[in-house]
Motif scaffolding. Structure first.
Motif, PDB file in Angstrom:
ATOM      1  N   ILE A  28       0.826  -1.212   0.000  1.00  6.36           N
ATOM      2  CA  ILE A  28       0.000   0.000   0.000  1.00  6.36           C
ATOM      3  C   ILE A  28       0.862   1.264   0.000  1.00  6.36           C
ATOM      4  O   ILE A  28       0.371   2.360   0.252  1.00  6.36           O
ATOM      5  N   GLY A  29       2.159   1.073  -0.295  1.00 12.38           N
ATOM      6  CA  GLY A  29       2.978   2.270  -0.464  1.00 12.38           C
ATOM      7  C   GLY A  29       3.968   2.546   0.645  1.00 12.38           C
ATOM      8  O   GLY A  29       4.575   3.620   0.696  1.00 12.38           O
ATOM      9  N   ARG A  30       4.157   1.595   1.556  1.00  7.81           N
ATOM     10  CA  ARG A  30       5.156   1.786   2.587  1.00  7.81           C
ATOM     11  C   ARG A  30       6.492   1.224   2.101  1.00  7.81           C
ATOM     12  O   ARG A  30       6.486   0.226   1.390  1.00  7.81           O
ATOM     13  N   PRO A  31       7.631   1.773   2.475  1.00  4.98           N
ATOM     14  CA  PRO A  31       7.711   2.975   3.281  1.00  4.98           C
ATOM     15  C   PRO A  31       7.293   4.194   2.464  1.00  4.98           C
ATOM     16  O   PRO A  31       7.544   4.265   1.270  1.00  4.98           O
ATOM     17  N   THR A  32       6.690   5.152   3.129  1.00  3.44           N
ATOM     18  CA  THR A  32       6.359   6.402   2.443  1.00  3.44           C
ATOM     19  C   THR A  32       7.628   7.265   2.394  1.00  3.44           C
ATOM     20  O   THR A  32       8.534   7.083   3.207  1.00  3.44           O
ATOM     21  N   PRO A  33       7.702   8.158   1.415  1.00  2.60           N
ATOM     22  CA  PRO A  33       8.952   8.902   1.233  1.00  2.60           C
ATOM     23  C   PRO A  33       9.248   9.923   2.328  1.00  2.60           C
ATOM     24  O   PRO A  33       8.330  10.463   2.954  1.00  2.60           O
ATOM     25  N   LEU A  34      10.536  10.118   2.541  1.00  2.62           N
ATOM     26  CA  LEU A  34      11.002  11.235   3.362  1.00  2.62           C
ATOM     27  C   LEU A  34      11.878  12.059   2.432  1.00  2.62           C
ATOM     28  O   LEU A  34      12.784  11.505   1.805  1.00  2.62           O
ATOM     29  N   PHE A  35      11.607  13.320   2.305  1.00  2.00           N
ATOM     30  CA  PHE A  35      12.446  14.112   1.413  1.00  2.00           C
ATOM     31  C   PHE A  35      12.572  15.542   1.883  1.00  2.00           C
ATOM     32  O   PHE A  35      11.842  15.981   2.779  1.00  2.00           O
ATOM     33  N   ARG A  36      13.524  16.230   1.264  1.00  2.00           N
ATOM     34  CA  ARG A  36      13.779  17.610   1.647  1.00  2.00           C
ATOM     35  C   ARG A  36      12.914  18.533   0.808  1.00  2.00           C
ATOM     36  O   ARG A  36      12.857  18.386  -0.415  1.00  2.00           O
ATOM     37  N   TYR A  59       5.917  11.924   3.982  1.00  2.00           N
ATOM     38  CA  TYR A  59       4.693  12.114   3.217  1.00  2.00           C
ATOM     39  C   TYR A  59       3.774  10.891   3.240  1.00  2.00           C
ATOM     40  O   TYR A  59       3.927   9.950   2.459  1.00  2.00           O
ATOM     41  N   GLU A  60       2.788  10.919   4.142  1.00  2.00           N
ATOM     42  CA  GLU A  60       1.825   9.811   4.256  1.00  2.00           C
ATOM     43  C   GLU A  60       0.756   9.848   3.158  1.00  2.00           C
ATOM     44  O   GLU A  60      -0.014   8.905   3.007  1.00  2.00           O
ATOM     45  N   GLY A  61       0.736  10.954   2.414  1.00  2.00           N
ATOM     46  CA  GLY A  61      -0.198  11.032   1.288  1.00  2.00           C
ATOM     47  C   GLY A  61       0.154  10.032   0.190  1.00  2.00           C
ATOM     48  O   GLY A  61      -0.655   9.776  -0.707  1.00  2.00           O
ATOM     49  N   ALA A  62       1.338   9.432   0.283  1.00  2.00           N
ATOM     50  CA  ALA A  62       1.777   8.507  -0.758  1.00  2.00           C
ATOM     51  C   ALA A  62       1.219   7.089  -0.609  1.00  2.00           C
ATOM     52  O   ALA A  62       1.472   6.232  -1.444  1.00  2.00           O
ATOM     53  N   THR A  63       0.450   6.839   0.441  1.00  2.00           N
ATOM     54  CA  THR A  63      -0.175   5.507   0.523  1.00  2.00           C
ATOM     55  C   THR A  63      -1.319   5.446  -0.488  1.00  2.00           C
ATOM     56  O   THR A  63      -1.792   6.495  -0.948  1.00  2.00           O
ATOM     57  N   ILE A  64      -1.794   4.238  -0.790  1.00  2.00           N
ATOM     58  CA  ILE A  64      -2.810   4.135  -1.836  1.00  2.00           C
ATOM     59  C   ILE A  64      -4.126   4.818  -1.491  1.00  2.00           C
ATOM     60  O   ILE A  64      -4.850   5.229  -2.380  1.00  2.00           O
ATOM     61  N   THR A  65      -4.436   4.951  -0.207  1.00  2.00           N
ATOM     62  CA  THR A  65      -5.679   5.651   0.115  1.00  2.00           C
ATOM     63  C   THR A  65      -5.431   7.130   0.396  1.00  2.00           C
ATOM     64  O   THR A  65      -6.357   7.873   0.681  1.00  2.00           O
ATOM     65  N   GLY A  66      -4.169   7.540   0.323  1.00  2.00           N
ATOM     66  CA  GLY A  66      -3.880   8.961   0.407  1.00  2.00           C
ATOM     67  C   GLY A  66      -3.720   9.514   1.804  1.00  2.00           C
ATOM     68  O   GLY A  66      -3.635  10.729   1.972  1.00  2.00           O
ATOM     69  N   SER A  67      -3.688   8.665   2.831  1.00  3.70           N
ATOM     70  CA  SER A  67      -3.395   9.165   4.177  1.00  3.70           C
ATOM     71  C   SER A  67      -2.853   8.039   5.050  1.00  3.70           C
ATOM     72  O   SER A  67      -2.815   6.884   4.645  1.00  3.70           O
ATOM     73  N   HIS A  68      -2.480   8.438   6.264  1.00  4.36           N
ATOM     74  CA  HIS A  68      -1.926   7.477   7.225  1.00  4.36           C
ATOM     75  C   HIS A  68      -2.961   6.508   7.755  1.00  4.36           C
ATOM     76  O   HIS A  68      -2.616   5.522   8.384  1.00  4.36           O
ATOM     77  N   LYS A  69      -4.234   6.765   7.541  1.00  4.44           N
ATOM     78  CA  LYS A  69      -5.295   5.968   8.169  1.00  4.44           C
ATOM     79  C   LYS A  69      -5.152   4.476   7.873  1.00  4.44           C
ATOM     80  O   LYS A  69      -5.496   3.631   8.694  1.00  4.44           O
ATOM     81  N   ILE A  70      -4.647   4.153   6.718  1.00  3.59           N
ATOM     82  CA  ILE A  70      -4.510   2.754   6.309  1.00  3.59           C
ATOM     83  C   ILE A  70      -3.542   1.977   7.219  1.00  3.59           C
ATOM     84  O   ILE A  70      -3.654   0.765   7.363  1.00  3.59           O
ATOM     85  N   ASN A  71      -2.607   2.692   7.864  1.00  4.26           N
ATOM     86  CA  ASN A  71      -1.608   2.018   8.709  1.00  4.26           C
ATOM     87  C   ASN A  71      -2.233   1.236   9.861  1.00  4.26           C
ATOM     88  O   ASN A  71      -1.696   0.220  10.292  1.00  4.26           O
ATOM     89  N   THR A  72      -3.339   1.730  10.379  1.00  2.00           N
ATOM     90  CA  THR A  72      -4.013   1.009  11.465  1.00  2.00           C
ATOM     91  C   THR A  72      -5.183   0.177  10.953  1.00  2.00           C
ATOM     92  O   THR A  72      -5.534  -0.843  11.535  1.00  2.00           O
ATOM     93  N   ALA A  73      -5.769   0.591   9.815  1.00  2.00           N
ATOM     94  CA  ALA A  73      -6.887  -0.184   9.265  1.00  2.00           C
ATOM     95  C   ALA A  73      -6.419  -1.598   8.900  1.00  2.00           C
ATOM     96  O   ALA A  73      -7.133  -2.581   9.148  1.00  2.00           O
ATOM     97  N   ILE A  74      -5.226  -1.706   8.360  1.00  2.83           N
ATOM     98  CA  ILE A  74      -4.728  -3.023   7.930  1.00  2.83           C
ATOM     99  C   ILE A  74      -4.600  -4.003   9.095  1.00  2.83           C
ATOM    100  O   ILE A  74      -5.178  -5.092   9.048  1.00  2.83           O
TER     101      ILE A  74
END
Ligand SMILES: Cc1ncc(COP(=O)(O)O)c(C=O)c1O
Lengths: 245, 415
Positions: free
Chosen positions: B73-81, B99-114
């Motif tokens: 689902i897009g983890r790890p999400t990017p860290l950038f400058r 940037y948690e917007g990079a997950t497939i649902t567009g936010s961090h919410k998926i991290n706990t939903a899974i």
């Protein structure tokens, strides 16, 4: 023998009935009795014990504490008070002195470390000057707090298996007990808050150097004034304790 | 820039801050003598979640299947400058973004939903139920449920349901069932509709409906934020960030995130606090929902309907009706107990951001970084910009968690 601790809320279901139950407590297996001081809002007690508080509140008289203690001490059972911080704060050292004069061996304050951690720095040494402060920890107590408070006291430790009594939150008994036994070695640690069955008592006694505190499990006998039931209950616990030897 | 494909950056254990807190965390309590709301949790949550909620363990192994799905689902999400933003602000320090917007649902919410969907299936339940306000949480729930092969039912606050038709389409596309709340599918909803057929709904009502529905149909209820177990799952954000910082050779001086219930913030900040003990930390909230600056630190109900337990937190009151700001995810009256304790102790600072400033920040961010951030995340960005403006002569490294993208919340720019 490993320690067995029974918890009763003072004046529940009434002064008379509780007195009779205390007279029935078996000194051969019971090492300590905890007497809970009734509170309007016993925040960290589960529904079963909470209900005993609201019933006991209208019967409660401070003078009864001395009489309850007397019954038990005559039999060689040590008595500890369990009180929320609010009362201690209101009544001050006067209350601690009263308990000490009434031959209580110490006090447990379930909400002290959670809600009054600043006050605890002052009050723990103050209590220790009189009698024992029994630390009450549970799975939510941080390691550093356990170590610090343990080092300021020398009595036994009360470890709640759950953050609140009377509620079945799943936990791994082995894991939970190992944690506290590892953090504070060479102390008597008694487990309580959430013991639901005789079977669980057996399991805990099998884990090592610890005893068990029982409260909610006896409430129904008190409520029904069922002395026979209470006797049978003590006998089955005695069976478990003797087997654990 | 880091590759997002390196799955070795995904942690294999979650981090739980509770045993590391300076003080004992006050537990959830019941207010009602007759029925136990904590006992209720026993019925509606998977046992594994309940155990994580109350555990003293600092680390919990992430089940392998969950780790694998994290990778998908897009983890790890990017860290950038954020060089564009640095330049626009004429800043000599550094701004880093997770940037948690990079997950497939567009936010961090998926991290706990899974993991919640995973444990539900493992324990033999056939489906999950939850509520959603703006729709982020409902979408994440449905995706997680479908990936786990179980059903999902979402009660969406009616007013948002009508305003955001796209959410219904997406949730249905992903295989979920969505109903506007109040609905006639529960006793609670039916009762409210009988009094007012045009009731616009609230999050509190939607929670009540979801819980009742879970109980009636023997399904599990999914927790969206606030609870310890959710913050623990969200720790993947901070744990990944820690490794990514190491790779980049950077150390943050300042950490910033936004707070609704506190899950993206806690998940991001708490793991980093272990190593970076001296960092300044800012929790960004909406000025319209000023829970830290105007709220009280006390026991209060998690939900408006008072079904779930009381917890000790900063709260504006469980029946507080927040202003209708676009950042729906920040319109919550309270915040997670662990976070509340750290704000109360002064370790974490709070920063209130008004909506107009947030919109300006989102625009600047879009034009300099090319990212349309979620209105919620816009608060964190606005706080970061404010910080830079007040500390121009400092050469600090500011690390900001951008909790989601805002491509479905474009109406915020229509004014
Ligand atoms: C993108 C985004 N960020 C932040 C939040 C706030 O929630 P929390 O504080 O639990 O991270 C939400 C909640 O809906 C959200 O969708």
């Amino acid at each position: 023998m490993k320690p067995l601790i029974l918890y009763f809320t003072a004046d529940f279901p009434s002064y008379e009935i509780l007195k009779r139950f205390l007279e029935e407590v078996d000194p051969e297996i019971v090492k300590y009795v905890e007497i809970g001081i009734p509170e309007i809002n016993p925040l960290y007690d589960g529904p079963t014990i909470k209900a005993t508080h609201s019933m006991a509140l209208k019967n409660f008289q401070r003078e009864h504490l001395r009489q309850f203690a007397e019954i038990l001490i005559k039999k060689g059972i040590r008595v500890f008070a369990l009180s929320y911080y609010d009362r201690i704060n209101k009544e001050g050292t006067n209350f601690i002195h009263y308990l000490k004069d009434s031959k209580f061996s110490g006090i447990i304050i379930p909400d002290l470390l959670t809600d009054y951690s600043e006050e605890s720095e002052r009050i723990i040494p103050e209590i220790e000057e009189n009698f024992s402060f029994i630390p009450f920890f549970n799975p939510a107590t941080p390691d550093t707090v356990i170590q610090e408070v343990s080092s300021k006291t020398s009595s036994w430790i009360y470890y709640g298996l759950q953050p609140s009594t009377g509620i079945d939150i799943p936990f791994d008994l082995n894991e939970v007990s190992r944690r506290i036994l590892d953090l504070v070695a060479n102390r008597e640690i008694n487990f309580g808050f959430g013991i639901r069955t005789i079977e669980q008592i057996k399991e805990i006694l099998g884990l090592g150097s610890s005893g068990v505190a029982i409260g909610s499990l006896m409430v129904q006998y008190l409520k029904d004034n069922d002395m026979e039931g209470f006797r049978n209950f003590q006998n089955s616990v005695r069976g478990v304790y003797l087997n654990a030897e | 820039m880091l590759s997002t494909q390196d799955s070795s950056i995904i942690p294999n254990e979650w981090y739980n801050i509770v045993p590391d807190l300076p003080k004992q965390l006050p537990p959830p309590v019941d207010r009602d003598e007759k029925k136990s709301s904590i006992q209720l949790l026993n019925q509606i949550l998977p046992k594994a979640i309940l155990k994580q909620e109350f555990t003293f363990q600092k680390y919990t192994k992430i089940p392998e299947e969950v780790q694998e799905i994290y990778a998908q689902i897009g983890r790890p999400t990017p860290l950038f400058r954020a060089k564009g933003l640095e330049k626009a602000l004429d800043y000599n320090g550094k701004i880093l973004l997770k940037y948690e917007g990079a997950t497939i649902t567009g936010s961090h919410k998926i991290n706990t939903a899974i993991p919640q969907a995973f444990y539900t299936r493992e324990e033999g339940s056939t489906g999950v139920v939850t509520e959603t306000g703006a729709g982020q949480w409902g979408t994440a729930t449905t995706v997680a449920a479908s990936l786990a092969g179980i059903t999902s039912k979402i009660f969406m606050v009616k007013i948002s349901f009508n305003q955001k038709p796209l959410r219904k389409q997406i949730i249905e596309l992903y295989g979920g069932e969505i109903v506007p709340s109040p609905s006639r599918e529960t006793k609670f909803g039916t009762e409210i509709l009988s009094r007012n057929p045009d009731h616009p709904g609230t999050l509190g009502i939607a929670i009540s409906e979801a819980v009742e529905y879970a109980l009636e149909h023997d399904l599990k209820y999914m927790l969206g934020s606030v609870f310890n177990s959710v913050l623990t799952h969200q720790s993947v954000i901070g744990l990944e960030t820690e490794k990514q910082l190491e790779i980049l050779g950077e150390e943050p001086d300042v950490l910033i995130g936004c707070v609704g219930g506190g899950s993206n913030f806690g998940g991001f900040v708490f793991p980093l606090m272990r190593k970076f003990k001296e960092t300044k930390i800012y929790a960004s909230t909406a000025s319209e929902v000023p829970k830290f600056s105007k709220g009280e630190y006390k026991y209060d109900f998690v939900d408006t309907a008072k079904i779930l337990p009381s917890i000790k937190m900063y709260s504006l009151g469980s029946d507080y009706v927040p202003e209708k700001i676009y950042a729906g995810g920040l319109r919550y009256h309270g915040a997670a107990p662990s976070l509340s304790m750290l704000v109360n102790s002064g370790r974490i600072n709070s920063s209130d951001m008004p909506e107009d400033k947030v919109i300006d920040a989102l625009k600047l961010f879009a034009r300099t970084q090319g990212i349309v951030a979620a209105p919620e995340s816009g608060h964190a960005i606005a706080t970061a910009i404010d910080y830079v403006k007040n500390n121009t002569d400092q050469k600090e490294t500011i690390l900001v968690n951008v909790s989601g993208h805002g491509l479905m919340d474009m109406s915020i720019f229509q004014r």
